[in-house]
Every structure is written in C-alpha cells, then in structure tokens.
Scaffold this active site. Structure first.
Site, short mmCIF file in Angstrom:
data_model
loop_
_atom_site.label_atom_id
_atom_site.label_comp_id
_atom_site.label_asym_id
_atom_site.label_seq_id
_atom_site.Cartn_x
_atom_site.Cartn_y
_atom_site.Cartn_z
N LYS A 165 0.83 -1.21 0.00
CA LYS A 165 0.00 0.00 0.00
C LYS A 165 0.86 1.25 0.00
CE LYS A 165 -3.75 -2.36 2.35
NZ LYS A 165 -4.40 -2.64 3.65
N GLN A 222 -5.34 -2.26 9.44
CA GLN A 222 -5.02 -3.53 8.79
C GLN A 222 -5.63 -4.68 9.59
OE1 GLN A 222 -3.31 -3.61 5.83
NE2 GLN A 222 -3.78 -5.79 5.75
N ASP A 245 -12.29 1.68 3.64
CA ASP A 245 -12.57 0.24 3.60
C ASP A 245 -14.03 -0.05 3.25
OD1 ASP A 245 -10.14 -0.91 4.20
OD2 ASP A 245 -10.42 -0.74 6.37
#
Ligand SMILES: NC(=O)C1=CN([C@@H]2O[C@H](COP(=O)(O)OP(=O)(O)OC[C@H]3O[C@@H](n4cnc5c(N)ncnc54)[C@H](OP(=O)(O)O)[C@@H]3O)[C@@H](O)[C@H]2O)C=CC1
Ligand SMILES: NC(=O)C1=CN([C@@H]2O[C@H](COP(=O)(O)OP(=O)(O)OC[C@H]3O[C@@H](n4cnc5c(N)ncnc54)[C@H](OP(=O)(O)O)[C@@H]3O)[C@@H](O)[C@H]2O)C=CC1
Lengths: 297, 297
Positions: A55, A99, A122
């Site tokens: 990322k 995460q 997300d």
C-alpha cells in the site's frame, strides 16, 4: 480446445493507477494538496506487513501522502482508538485503514466503527454497508475488493444487468459487498456459502461467478456453465517444495479446469489482487475530491 | 387434488400478540412502565390513516402506550424533524415510526435518518440495515415485515437452513431485509427484481418463495417447484364491482394456481399482513426491554 480469455488484473490495475496519478497531479496544481492514506498496523504478522508495504509503495507511485503507524501486538484498544481519532481529525488524511486481522484482544467492531464514515475507505462502517444495501442511498465508500471485481467486469466489457451472478462467500470484506454491488447493477444474484448443500448445482446457473471463499481450488470446471465469466478473489498458499518459499499461491477456483469452460477468467496471482490496491487508492482519491470540493472528471 | 396448507397469519399474529400482552403485564409489575410507540402521520392518505388506526388499536390491545401525531400535508421538514427529536428525547417512547410514504417535498432519508437508532423500530436506519447485512453485527431492529415472514416460517416448522430461497422484490422495507434475514439463517438466497429476465425460471429453483413486488398475481403456479413454501407479502387492490368498496385485495401470487403446487402458502388478506403489525409490537417491546434493562424470556 477452448481456453478462456485471461482478465489481466495487473495490467488493468496499472492503467487505473496511471489515471489516478494524473488526477493527483491535477489536484496538486489546483489546490496544492494530495490525497492522504493512513494505515494502522497492529502486531507483526508477516502477511499484514507485506500488505502495508504494498500500500505504501502504491501511494508513493501515484503521489499520495502515506501515514503509517506500526504498533506492538499488546497495544490496548484505547491506544489504537487514539490513533484512529487522530487521523479522523487530521485534514491531510482522507482515508484511514486499520489492517485486519487485529489481535484477539481488540474488538474489530469497536475499532472499525470509530473510523469516521468520511474516511472509511474500507467501506466497512455499518452505515456505509447499510447505504450500499439500500435502494436510493449512496454509501460514501464501498469495499474496495468488491469494487475491484466490478471494475474488472466493466473494463473488460462484461454486461452485468440481466445476468445471473453467483457469489461464493458472504464475508463483510468481499462476498457480501460484491453481491450487493452486482445487484445494484441489476444482476440477479445468488449467494452461496458454507451451508449451501449443492454449491456446484447453484453455481452452474451463473453467467458471472465471483469466488471469495478461502478454500484452494474449490470451484471446479464442472461447477461452471460454459461461457461463464469467473472472478477468483481467493489467495491461498499451498505447499510447493519446488518453490523457494516452499509454497505457491492458488485461488478459490481450479484455474486449469475452469479456463477450459469459462469465457473469461482472472488468474491468481495477477487478477483481482492488484485491482484491490488500485481501488483502495481510488476510494482515497474520491474522499480527497470530496474534502477539497473537487468534481471527479 | 393437492392443496397447500394455509399458513394462518391472522391466528399466528393473534398468538404473538397474546404473548406480548403477557410480557407487558410483567413489565408493568416489575418496573411500572409499558412500552410506548410513537407514530407520526403526515398528510391525509386514506390507506396511511387506516394503517395508523390499526397500529393504535393493536397497541391498546397489548397494553402499549400510543403516541400519535397527525400533521397536515404542507408540514415542513423541520417541523417533522422537531417531532422526531421530541420522541427521541422522550423516555416513555421506545419506538418512533414515521408513516410512509411521506409527501413529495419531504426527504424520506433525512426524516428516517433522524430517528435515533435506539428507537428505529422500522429497522430502516442504514446503521441497522448495515448491521443486518454484516456477519457478526447485531442490528438493534430489523424490518418488521421481513421479520414477520421469518416468524411465520419458524412458527409453522419450515426449516430455513440449507434451503434455496427466492425473494422477489428488493425494496428497503421488505425484499432486501427478507433476503438478508433468510441468508442469516443459512438459506441460499436469490433476489429477483424487475430487471431479472427469467423470473419464473429462477423462482422454480426455490424451496421458499417470498413475493414482495406490488404486482397483482404476478407469481403463477408454473413459477413454483412442487412443494415450495410461499409467502405472499403483496397487498394490491384490484377492481371488483361485486364488492361494496368496488375493489378487493389480492397478493403478488396467484393464490388459486399456487395453492395447487405449493406445500404451504399465506393467503391475502390474513397472511403476512397481520404478522407485520405483531412484529412492530415485538420490536417495540424489545426496545422497551433494553431501555429498562429487562431480559426477554
Ligand atoms: N484479492 C484480494 O485482494 C483479497 C483476497 N482475499 C482472499 O479471498 C478469500 C476469501 O476471503 P474472505 O472473504 O475474507 O474470507 P472469509 O473466511 O471471511 O469468508 C469466507 C466465506 O466463504 C464461505 N465458505 C467457506 N467454505 C465454503 C465452502 N466449502 N463452500 C462455500 N462457501 C464456503 C464462508 O461461508 P460461511 O459464511 O457460511 O462461513 C464465508 O462466507 C481468501 O482466500 C482471501 O485470502 C480476501 C480479501 C481481499
Ligand atoms: N403485508 C404487509 O404488511 C406489507 C405489504 N406490502 C406490500 O408488498 C408489496 C411490495 O411492497 P414494497 O416492497 O414496498 O414495494 P416496492 O414498490 O418498494 O418494491 C417492489 C419491488 O418489486 C420489484 N418488481 C417490480 N415489478 C417486478 C416484476 N414484474 N418482476 C419482478 N420484480 C418486480 C421491484 O424491482 P426493482 O427494484 O427492479 O424496481 C422492487 O424491488 C406491495 O404490494 C405492498 O403493498 C408492503 C409492506 C408491508
């Protein structure tokens, strides 16, 4: 002998990222700011560390600011929440990601629920999931894995409306949002899960199959209707002593068999995976556009 | 000749309401309070007025407090919001309902979103819908029409897990929550809608059919697998000059044909309709239990 066209997720993702990079340049010119992504990593899982690295690298490539926080395994929930709130309040951050998976002693629901829905790149906040599930409501974000699947279909000219789609798996992260998105685009959607007694039979009805199960090569060639389009979300390590690492990655679909029946198929790796990262960037860009009052072009 | 067993929604609803009445008595004994339902009606639609009357009467029958507000058609959004907030703040109110449809100049999303999720007995707040759609999250409330369907299945001994269910319709009020609830109970669910090209073919796969379409007698006998269980949510007035009112009510299922093929079926009226009211009461009772820290027994 028939062989399915490969949906080259890597190439498509590269193209998406190039489009994003251009938009970031324009944003920097017009408002002097870049989109910012914050990622909170708790613990030392190797795979999670790898994902965060990927990322970070992707952010750098497209010109995003990256805010990484690495916390030890024994961090308390309150400490994690403090970082979430810090990023909620930081105007340079447009997306905050925690995460997953989190260590066992942390409530995933509490942490994810603390991310302000304006930065929930997300798409896992129940408010965003609810809006995705409802007619006439627009989520601010939706799961980028699911969005990646849809984007692959759109960019390879697969018609969704009027098609029968079967989604295998119903997780919050992939299966459920993928099913909702397909339905939003007017597919007729069936969701198969571990309690489905006849998954092969149900899947054989599908024009479009999305497999997000986590079981190596579960979906066999015999599960598919000839000509079906197959998206394989699975990433499963299986032992392979011929490899240096001692394993290789396979999907939830038996690629060898499926490619003889399907019309289009994503490989693993190089299919859905790369699109996931591209869509995370896309969600973050969208958020920055909203924050700076820019219209996406 | 085979005829389906009738699922007597009226009788089952009566039984549910009796159970609720007993629990209300106990609540009054233990905490000296009753559940309270508030209903806001805007405008003068005849059908809406009838529904509010039915709710009021049902509340009285089970010993709930009823708070009715009737506002003229030209009420502003802000005025309606004032009432919503008043009920949000009133500890004697455990459920707040805004009768739909609202007049055109009012944003349904804004009004429904203003009901605190603790009193969202409609289950229409995106936060509650999102939690219903997600694994491992519990909504405070869910659509009582959808809940009524599931309750009818449970109380007539229909096994849901492992069955293939087809839900026809995907509205926020009925279709979508019904599909989510069936999936939560481990049915394999397909959602059919107006863009499904082959609804009959898809529906023929179903062990359980829920029709929530709003099209009189859309679902024919030929759409059904022999032995299917059929829940008909539709309430459609069709012209019938032999009736005093000039119309009669029919469902979304052609009852005459379907009852020759199905194993169990709900009639219209007297099927899903009465359960809807019973489940609204049930949601309100649950809310009061939570407010007073009581455990439902
Ligand atoms: N490409 C990417 O970027 C991403 C890849 N992944 C990969 O996708 C896969 C799925 O991930 P995720 O959704 O998080 O997994 P989860 O474990 O959260 O969910 C798996 C789902 O599959 C269902 N399932 C399990 N076994 C079977 C079976 N035998 N038949 C039918 N259904 C079954 C489960 O059903 P039930 O609900 O009944 O338990 C569950 O809904 C994994 O391989 C993961 O690594 C995940 C995220 C992103
Ligand atoms: N018994 C009770 O207590 C209740 C009864 N009802 C009744 O239930 C029925 C449905 O209500 P509601 O859900 O609010 O209705 P909506 O009009 O909001 O939704 C109707 C749904 O049916 C779909 N649809 C329409 N035509 C067709 C078709 N020809 N084939 C397949 N699908 C179709 C629509 O698809 P698309 O999304 O593509 O437009 C839509 O999703 C009505 O008769 C209503 O009166 C409603 C609430 C409670």
């Amino acid at each position: 002998e028939h062989t399915a066209t490969i949906i080259d997720g890597k190439a498509i993702a590269r193209q998406v990222q190039q489009e994003i990079a251009v938009k970031v340049s324009k944003m920097k010119e017009s408002v002097g700011k870049a989109p910012g992504l914050a990622v909170i990593l708790v613990g030392t899982r190797k795979d999670s560390e790898t994902y965060v690295q990927i990322k970070k690298k992707a952010c750098e490539e497209v010109g995003f600011d990256f805010f990484g926080v690495k916390l030890p395994d024994n961090t308390t929930q309150d400490e994690i929440l403090k970082f979430v709130k810090k990023f909620n309040d930081n105007p340079a951050v447009h997306g905050t990601q925690v995460q997953l998976p989190l260590p066992k002693h942390i409530s995933e629901e509490a942490i994810l629920g603390a991310v302000t829905i304006e930065k929930d790149v997300d798409g896992l906040h129940p408010m965003n999931v609810g809006r995705l599930a409802m007619q006439g409501r627009n989520p601010m974000f939706m799961s980028f894995s699911a969005k990646g699947c849809i984007e692959l279909l759109l960019r390879t000219g697969v018609v969704i409306q009027g098609k029968h789609a079967v989604v295998i798996g119903r997780s919050n992260i992939v299966g459920t949002p993928a099913a909702l998105l397909l339905q939003q685009r007017n597919a007729t959607v069936t969701v198969v899960h571990s309690k489905t007694p006849n998954p092969a039979e149900v899947t054989r009805n599908a024009d479009i199959v999305i497999a997000a199960v986590g079981v190596p090569e579960l979906v066999r060639g015999s599960w598919l209707k000839p000509g079906a389009v197959v998206l394989d979300v699975g990433i499963n390590p299986v032992e392979d002593l011929s490899k240096k690492k001692g394993y290789r990655l396979v999907g939830d679909v038996c690629y060898k068999e499926a490619s003889l029946v399907a019309s289009k198929i994503t490989p693993v790796p190089g299919g859905v995976g790369p699109m996931t990262i591209a869509m995370l960037l896309s969600n973050t860009l969208e958020s920055a556009n909203r924050a700076y009052g820019l219209v996406d072009t």
